[in-house]
Write an enzyme that holds these catalytic residues in place. Structure first.
Site, PDB file in Angstrom:
ATOM      1  N   SER A  85      -1.482 -75.672  22.222  1.00  9.76           N
ATOM      2  CA  SER A  85       0.325 -75.821  22.740  1.00  9.76           C
ATOM      3  C   SER A  85       0.632 -74.522  23.701  1.00  9.76           C
ATOM      4  O   SER A  85      -0.163 -73.473  23.825  1.00  9.76           O
ATOM      5  CB  SER A  85       0.649 -75.461  21.446  1.00  9.76           C
ATOM      6  OG  SER A  85       2.029 -75.813  21.359  1.00  9.76           O
ATOM      7  N   SER A  86       1.832 -74.947  24.117  1.00 13.11           N
ATOM      8  CA  SER A  86       2.050 -74.381  25.504  1.00 13.11           C
ATOM      9  C   SER A  86       3.870 -74.613  25.343  1.00 13.11           C
ATOM     10  O   SER A  86       4.799 -74.688  25.262  1.00 13.11           O
ATOM     11  CB  SER A  86       1.456 -74.264  26.745  1.00 13.11           C
ATOM     12  OG  SER A  86       1.920 -75.700  27.158  1.00 13.11           O
ATOM     13  N   SER A  87       4.161 -73.360  26.343  1.00 11.62           N
ATOM     14  CA  SER A  87       5.871 -72.982  26.481  1.00 11.62           C
ATOM     15  C   SER A  87       5.531 -73.886  28.426  1.00 11.62           C
ATOM     16  O   SER A  87       5.338 -72.639  28.388  1.00 11.62           O
ATOM     17  CB  SER A  87       6.429 -71.918  25.614  1.00 11.62           C
ATOM     18  OG  SER A  87       7.983 -71.692  26.788  1.00 11.62           O
TER      19      SER A  87
END
Length: 366
Positions: A85-87
């Site tokens: 998961s990443s922003s």
């Protein structure tokens, strides 16, 4: 640094980030400028993970200055230790939101809730009653719901496969995706009203598609690259060590080639590769031997060693790469924004208009 100091520093850094987004042209409207200025990204990124072996891997409020500097940088931030998961880079988020161009009161579906930051920006712009966001990961949705609520936003959040959209709240005026499908899923086309818009990463570019009646649409690509995780993760685990060993030792005919692995890192050609060969992957370059391995989802492979290539599997993979490069080079090496995309149910194509260049997109999910 106490809580008040953290908020004060976050506001200062947020203002600096917004000024950069405006100066660089990523943010062009007052509405999105206000959203980026007022939605606190640090609420949605309580920790991020550096990928450098020489730096402290986890960065959070225990080192507030470093944490806030990272959060309000224009960078992609990995927010889970397993790198799942990443922003997204704020400037890319801004470009996609500006391209969506919703009007006051429009209803928007986001595919890929992630941290919840993009849903917060949409909620600020449109009101949370007009925002629906779905993610396949229940834990991400739960965390995003809490973070959104902590700053007063309560959009509709759902757990489900984004390929299905979210039919219970349809129709929408727009869909924006933060994960990359091989082609536009049929459900999205059916859930956006005619005259609405879909903004989604396709073939490492951002496609902006205006939807017409009958699950049809037409659009173009934005200039910049967009590298997102796939809409659906590849099932099962691959033993990379065995795969590399098998390909390295495989006996196959060898011929010369003028192309090397550097073509993979040419951002403009990467778009062409993703359109022409959506299953192509750069597997590895072996430091001890200099051998580079490419694979395809169908099991094909190419092994580069200096100016020589060997190939195996269902297709001659490097032949296809060379053909795509020859075609792209022959029409002047166009950038993404020179290409159009047409969507007609199961028939979806990327085209270079006026040049006879066309690729049919990968498997379309009805």
């Amino acid at each position: 640094m106490n809580g008040a100091m953290i908020e004060s520093e976050a506001e200062r850094l947020r203002d600096e980030l917004v000024a950069r987004l405006v100066a660089d042209g990523a943010v062009t409207s007052l509405a999105w400028q206000a959203a980026f200025a007022e939605v606190p990204r640090h609420v949605f990124v309580p920790v991020f993970y550096r990928q450098s072996p020489t730096e402290q891997p986890a960065v959070d409020a225990s080192t507030p200055s470093e944490w806030l500097e990272g959060v309000y940088s224009d960078q992609l931030l990995v927010v889970s230790p397993d790198v799942k998961s990443s922003s997204t880079v704020p400037s890319l988020m801004a470009v996609m939101l500006e391209a969506l161009d919703p009007a006051d009161g429009d209803r928007v579906l986001e595919i890929g809730t992630g941290t919840g930051y993009n849903a917060a920006l949409l909620s600020h712009r449109l009101g949370d009653r007009n925002v629906v966001s779905v993610d396949i990961a229940a834990d991400l949705v739960s965390d995003a719901k809490s973070r959104l609520a902590s700053i007063g936003y309560h959009p509709t959040l759902g757990v489900g496969d984004g390929v299905d959209g979210w039919p219970g709240e349809a129709p929408y005026d727009g869909i924006i995706a933060t994960c990359a499908p091989d082609a536009v899923p049929g459900a999205w086309l059916g859930q956006v009203r005619p005259g609405g818009r879909i903004v989604a990463p396709i073939a490492t570019g951002v496609a902006v598609i205006d939807v017409a009646p009958g699950r049809k649409g037409m659009g173009r690509f934005l200039p910049g690259g967009a590298y997102f995780m796939p809409l659906r993760a590849t099932p099962g685990q691959v033993d990379l060590g065995s795969q590399i060993a098998d390909i390295t030792s495989a006996i196959a005919p060898v011929r010369t080639t003028d192309l090397g692995e550097t073509i993979w890192f040419d951002d403009d050609f990467q778009f062409v590769l993703s359109a022409a060969l959506p299953g192509l992957r750069f597997l590895t370059k072996l430091a001890e031997s200099g051998i580079t391995i490419f694979t395809d989802a169908d099991g094909s492979w190419a092994r580069l060693d200096g100016g020589a290539v060997a190939q195996g599997g269902p297709q001659r993979l490097w032949d296809a790469v060379e053909n795509a490069h020859r075609q792209w080079d022959g029409v002047g090496r166009p950038t993404r924004d020179k290409f159009s995309i047409t969507v007609d149910g199961g028939a979806q194509h990327i085209r270079l208009d006026g040049h006879g260049v066309e690729w049919r997109l990968g498997r379309v999910i009805p």
